[in-house]
Design a protein around this motif. Structure first.
Motif, PDB file in Angstrom:
ATOM      1  N   GLU A 103     -39.636 120.519  13.593  1.00  0.00           N
ATOM      2  CA  GLU A 103     -39.918 119.141  13.999  1.00  0.00           C
ATOM      3  C   GLU A 103     -38.746 118.530  14.764  1.00  0.00           C
ATOM      4  O   GLU A 103     -38.915 117.870  15.787  1.00  0.00           O
ATOM      5  N   CYS A 104     -37.553 118.785  14.226  1.00  0.00           N
ATOM      6  CA  CYS A 104     -36.354 118.209  14.868  1.00  0.00           C
ATOM      7  C   CYS A 104     -36.221 118.693  16.312  1.00  0.00           C
ATOM      8  O   CYS A 104     -36.022 117.896  17.234  1.00  0.00           O
ATOM      9  N   TYR A 105     -36.341 120.012  16.514  1.00  0.00           N
ATOM     10  CA  TYR A 105     -36.133 120.542  17.866  1.00  0.00           C
ATOM     11  C   TYR A 105     -37.297 120.191  18.800  1.00  0.00           C
ATOM     12  O   TYR A 105     -37.094 119.992  20.000  1.00  0.00           O
ATOM     13  N   CYS A 106     -38.525 120.104  18.242  1.00  0.00           N
ATOM     14  CA  CYS A 106     -39.657 119.706  19.088  1.00  0.00           C
ATOM     15  C   CYS A 106     -39.444 118.288  19.622  1.00  0.00           C
ATOM     16  O   CYS A 106     -39.620 118.010  20.806  1.00  0.00           O
ATOM     17  N   LEU A 107     -39.069 117.388  18.719  1.00  0.00           N
ATOM     18  CA  LEU A 107     -38.874 116.000  19.146  1.00  0.00           C
ATOM     19  C   LEU A 107     -37.685 115.893  20.112  1.00  0.00           C
ATOM     20  O   LEU A 107     -37.714 115.131  21.088  1.00  0.00           O
ATOM     21  N   THR A 108     -36.651 116.680  19.846  1.00  0.00           N
ATOM     22  CA  THR A 108     -35.482 116.694  20.757  1.00  0.00           C
ATOM     23  C   THR A 108     -35.904 117.149  22.151  1.00  0.00           C
ATOM     24  O   THR A 108     -35.487 116.571  23.162  1.00  0.00           O
ATOM     25  N   ALA A 109     -36.763 118.184  22.173  1.00  0.00           N
ATOM     26  CA  ALA A 109     -37.242 118.676  23.478  1.00  0.00           C
ATOM     27  C   ALA A 109     -37.979 117.565  24.209  1.00  0.00           C
ATOM     28  O   ALA A 109     -37.826 117.400  25.431  1.00  0.00           O
ATOM     29  N   LEU A 110     -38.764 116.763  23.463  1.00  0.00           N
ATOM     30  CA  LEU A 110     -39.488 115.652  24.099  1.00  0.00           C
ATOM     31  C   LEU A 110     -38.518 114.611  24.657  1.00  0.00           C
ATOM     32  O   LEU A 110     -38.737 114.038  25.720  1.00  0.00           O
ATOM     33  N   TYR A 111     -37.444 114.356  23.933  1.00  0.00           N
ATOM     34  CA  TYR A 111     -36.422 113.420  24.417  1.00  0.00           C
ATOM     35  C   TYR A 111     -35.845 113.918  25.745  1.00  0.00           C
ATOM     36  O   TYR A 111     -35.682 113.158  26.697  1.00  0.00           O
TER      37      TYR A 111
ATOM     38  N   ASN B 290     -32.038 108.758  18.541  1.00  0.00           N
ATOM     39  CA  ASN B 290     -31.700 107.643  19.446  1.00  0.00           C
ATOM     40  C   ASN B 290     -30.191 107.526  19.615  1.00  0.00           C
ATOM     41  O   ASN B 290     -29.684 107.284  20.718  1.00  0.00           O
ATOM     42  N   GLN B 291     -29.491 107.712  18.505  1.00  0.00           N
ATOM     43  CA  GLN B 291     -28.022 107.675  18.560  1.00  0.00           C
ATOM     44  C   GLN B 291     -27.517 108.831  19.430  1.00  0.00           C
ATOM     45  O   GLN B 291     -26.614 108.667  20.251  1.00  0.00           O
ATOM     46  N   GLY B 292     -28.150 109.999  19.243  1.00  0.00           N
ATOM     47  CA  GLY B 292     -27.781 111.165  20.045  1.00  0.00           C
ATOM     48  C   GLY B 292     -28.110 110.956  21.514  1.00  0.00           C
ATOM     49  O   GLY B 292     -27.333 111.336  22.401  1.00  0.00           O
ATOM     50  N   LEU B 293     -29.238 110.296  21.765  1.00  0.00           N
ATOM     51  CA  LEU B 293     -29.633 110.011  23.155  1.00  0.00           C
ATOM     52  C   LEU B 293     -28.590 109.148  23.838  1.00  0.00           C
ATOM     53  O   LEU B 293     -28.201 109.401  24.990  1.00  0.00           O
ATOM     54  N   LEU B 294     -28.119 108.145  23.097  1.00  0.00           N
ATOM     55  CA  LEU B 294     -27.096 107.255  23.666  1.00  0.00           C
ATOM     56  C   LEU B 294     -25.850 108.058  24.044  1.00  0.00           C
ATOM     57  O   LEU B 294     -25.285 107.876  25.138  1.00  0.00           O
TER      58      LEU B 294
ATOM     59  N   LEU C  38     -37.253 116.011  27.812  1.00  0.00           N
ATOM     60  CA  LEU C  38     -38.323 115.954  28.808  1.00  0.00           C
ATOM     61  C   LEU C  38     -38.439 114.543  29.375  1.00  0.00           C
ATOM     62  O   LEU C  38     -38.605 114.354  30.593  1.00  0.00           O
ATOM     63  N   ALA C  39     -38.333 113.546  28.500  1.00  0.00           N
ATOM     64  CA  ALA C  39     -38.411 112.153  28.948  1.00  0.00           C
ATOM     65  C   ALA C  39     -37.231 111.828  29.874  1.00  0.00           C
ATOM     66  O   ALA C  39     -37.394 111.190  30.918  1.00  0.00           O
ATOM     67  N   LEU C  40     -36.036 112.296  29.489  1.00  0.00           N
ATOM     68  CA  LEU C  40     -34.848 112.043  30.326  1.00  0.00           C
ATOM     69  C   LEU C  40     -35.015 112.674  31.705  1.00  0.00           C
ATOM     70  O   LEU C  40     -34.742 112.045  32.733  1.00  0.00           O
ATOM     71  N   VAL C  41     -35.461 113.941  31.720  1.00  0.00           N
ATOM     72  CA  VAL C  41     -35.631 114.643  32.990  1.00  0.00           C
ATOM     73  C   VAL C  41     -36.727 113.974  33.823  1.00  0.00           C
ATOM     74  O   VAL C  41     -36.576 113.805  35.037  1.00  0.00           O
ATOM     75  N   SER C  42     -37.796 113.537  33.157  1.00  0.00           N
ATOM     76  CA  SER C  42     -38.880 112.877  33.897  1.00  0.00           C
ATOM     77  C   SER C  42     -38.383 111.580  34.522  1.00  0.00           C
ATOM     78  O   SER C  42     -38.695 111.275  35.677  1.00  0.00           O
ATOM     79  N   LEU C  43     -37.590 110.838  33.759  1.00  0.00           N
ATOM     80  CA  LEU C  43     -37.040 109.590  34.285  1.00  0.00           C
ATOM     81  C   LEU C  43     -36.152 109.870  35.504  1.00  0.00           C
ATOM     82  O   LEU C  43     -36.249 109.193  36.544  1.00  0.00           O
ATOM     83  N   ALA C  44     -35.297 110.888  35.369  1.00  0.00           N
ATOM     84  CA  ALA C  44     -34.406 111.245  36.489  1.00  0.00           C
ATOM     85  C   ALA C  44     -35.231 111.679  37.701  1.00  0.00           C
ATOM     86  O   ALA C  44     -34.917 111.311  38.844  1.00  0.00           O
ATOM     87  N   THR C  45     -36.308 112.433  37.458  1.00  0.00           N
ATOM     88  CA  THR C  45     -37.160 112.894  38.558  1.00  0.00           C
ATOM     89  C   THR C  45     -37.788 111.709  39.282  1.00  0.00           C
ATOM     90  O   THR C  45     -37.830 111.671  40.516  1.00  0.00           O
ATOM     91  N   ILE C  46     -38.255 110.730  38.492  1.00  0.00           N
ATOM     92  CA  ILE C  46     -38.882 109.549  39.113  1.00  0.00           C
ATOM     93  C   ILE C  46     -37.845 108.785  39.948  1.00  0.00           C
ATOM     94  O   ILE C  46     -38.109 108.403  41.089  1.00  0.00           O
ATOM     95  N   ILE C  47     -36.652 108.595  39.372  1.00  0.00           N
ATOM     96  CA  ILE C  47     -35.612 107.861  40.111  1.00  0.00           C
ATOM     97  C   ILE C  47     -35.266 108.604  41.414  1.00  0.00           C
ATOM     98  O   ILE C  47     -35.167 108.004  42.487  1.00  0.00           O
TER      99      ILE C  47
END
Lengths: 277, 243
Positions: free
Chosen positions: B206-214, B16-20, B216-225
């Motif tokens: 686990e770390c990289y899988c979850l990072t990939a999901l983060y 989450n800190q990295g996402l910010l 993916l979520a960012l890209v999906s959000l950008a795609t929707i916008i």
């Protein structure tokens, strides 16, 4: 909006008399070279108020370029254009803009603004160029669309209109600017035969309303009754000009009548394989 | 530390800190990239002749060299230039700021690198969109008395924006993903946090899988916008996405 007086400055009191006697439009010895080729070679013509003239001639003869030079969309290399006695040559950018507003131009391929509805196509120049309030400009646009029978299409975009409707919107757009003169560059040549009639009807209405017009067209059957003079252009020069009754008479053996005979022959010929020449 | 505890107490808070931090890099880089793209694209399509070679050179350099090289140059390379400049400017009595401003923080180096690279790509989409506008549109505007500036703002720009939107949106999606390169200059964004924790706890998968999901979520959000913007600007006949 006042135009710069460069050449003609009539004396006070004599102005109205001068306006009556001088032509509305005078193109004086216009030459234009494009891509190293001489397209217009010392062409002169004039139009009085309410006069309608037709420009015809073979493709590449300089007709469209002449209209663009008159409108200063393509300023001539030599010569000058006078509208109401005012020279367009050496005008500043703002005066050229004012000059162009007094001349309406109709293009072969309509050139409607793709991102605007029919109503906004007509209103945008009123708002942005003539600085009218949005509501007033839109009301005026509706009036003009009504005149060309398109008030029910006001909210449609160009892609949703037929070719004939697009051309009628473009006529409404030009007329909304209250031009003194209309230049029409083959207004029906990009249209299906079935759509030509509706545009010609609008042009006939303009003519009957006394609009001064200079039109490039090959729809001679229709417009010869509306026109005062036919001007035949070839290789960048005016070859013939005169009364349509005289020039179109097959007995006259004029260049114009020969050209029109060819047009008629082409349109009536039955095309079969091996019969294209 | 069991798996659940690792996820809840270590990995997710760190990501989450990295996402910010990733968002702090992506948003200004995307906005500056678009601004640079619009200016450079408009300049290349319709600007003065003397300016075009300069803008072409900028695009050639930033599209023609790897982003990793650009990024390392901004962060590791510029301090050398700064020292070299200092050797000349210092004796002239100029303040230290004039050469020390070239020493960038990791965050500044990342934003500078990403926005300049993104701007070069964006400018191509903008240039293409402007050049795709039919000449007749300009003629019609001029014939109605529009000035060149009025034609640009009221006729060219609204169409160009719509035509460039797909390409520019695509570039923003690329930017989201190449923001992960910021770890090279030690910015602890999503990938940086993931790498750090993965090495610390030997849980790279686990770390990289979850990072990939983060991501993916960012890209999906950008795609929707972007899709919502496309829908908002949709005009029949201007090649927008169908509903």
């Amino acid at each position: 909006m006042s135009l710069e007086l460069n050449k003609v400055a009539p004396a006070v009191g004599a102005e109205s008399e001068t306006k009556r006697s001088q032509p509305l439009l005078e193109a004086n010895r216009i030459s234009k070279t494009l891509g190293g080729k001489l397209i217009l070679d010392d062409v002169s013509l004039s139009l009085d108020r309410g006069q309608r003239k037709i420009l015809i001639g073979p493709s590449g003869g300089g007709k469209s370029t002449l209209l663009k030079c008159i409108h200063f969309l393509n300023p001539p290399d030599k010569g000058d254009v006078f509208l109401d006695g005012k020279s367009a040559k050496d005008m500043s950018q703002s005066n050229i803009s004012a000059f162009r507003q007094e001349i309406g131009m109709i293009f072969q391929d309509f050139n409607l603004f793709d991102h605007l509805t029919a109503k906004d196509n007509v209103a945008i120049a009123l708002r942005k160029v003539k600085k009218q309030p949005k509501a007033a400009a839109r009301a005026r646009a509706m009036e003009e669309l009504d005149k060309v029978g398109l008030s029910d299409k006001a909210e449609l975009y160009p892609a949703q209109l037929s070719g004939g409707q697009k051309q009628r919107v473009s006529i409404a757009r030009a007329m909304a600017m209250e031009p003194k003169l209309m230049l029409l560059d083959e207004p029906t040549s990009a249209l299906d035969p079935e759509l030509i009639g509706e545009v010609l009807q609008v042009i006939a209405d303009l003519a009957q309303g006394g609009m001064t017009m200079l039109m490039v067209t090959h729809q001679l059957d229709f417009v010869k009754h509306l026109t005062d003079e036919i001007i035949f252009m070839e290789n960048g020069r005016i070859v013939e000009q005169g009364n349509p009754g005289v020039l179109l008479d097959a007995q006259s053996n004029s260049r114009t009548s020969l050209f029109c005979a060819k047009l008629t022959q082409l349109s009536s010929k039955k095309w079969t394989p091996g019969n294209f020449m | 530390m069991d798996t659940w505890e690792f996820y809840v107490k270590s990995l997710i808070p760190a990501l989450n800190q990295g996402l910010l931090m990733s968002v702090k890099i992506i948003v200004p880089s995307a906005l500056l990239g678009i601004a640079i793209g619009v200016l450079v694209g408009a300049g290349r399509a319709a600007g003065p002749k003397w300016l075009k070679p300069l803008l072409n050179a900028y695009v050639s350099v930033f599209r023609g060299t790897p982003l990793v090289v650009q990024l390392t140059m901004w962060y590791f390379g510029l301090p050398s230039v700064s020292r070299w400049l200092g050797g000349y400017l210092g004796p002239l009595g100029l303040p230290e700021f004039t050469w020390k401003c070239l020493i960038l923080s990791p965050y500044a180096a990342a934003v500078v690198a990403f926005c300049l690279c993104s701007g070069a790509y964006q400018s191509e989409y903008i240039r293409g969109a402007i050049l795709s506008i039919r000449k007749g549109q300009f003629l019609a505007a001029e014939s109605l008395g529009f000035t060149k500036a009025q034609t640009f703002w009221h006729i060219t720009a609204p169409v160009a924006v719509r035509r460039a939107l797909h390409g520019c949106g695509n570039e923003i999606i690329y930017l989201i993903k190449y923001s992960s390169l910021a770890i090279i200059v030690s910015v602890m964004e999503l990938t940086g946090q993931s790498k750090s924790l993965g090495s610390l706890y030997f849980r790279n998968f686990e770390c990289y899988c979850l990072t990939a999901l983060y991501y993916l979520a960012l890209v999906s959000l950008a795609t929707i916008i972007l899709h919502l913007i496309e829908k908002k600007l949709e005009i029949p006949g201007l090649g927008q996405a169908k509903a």
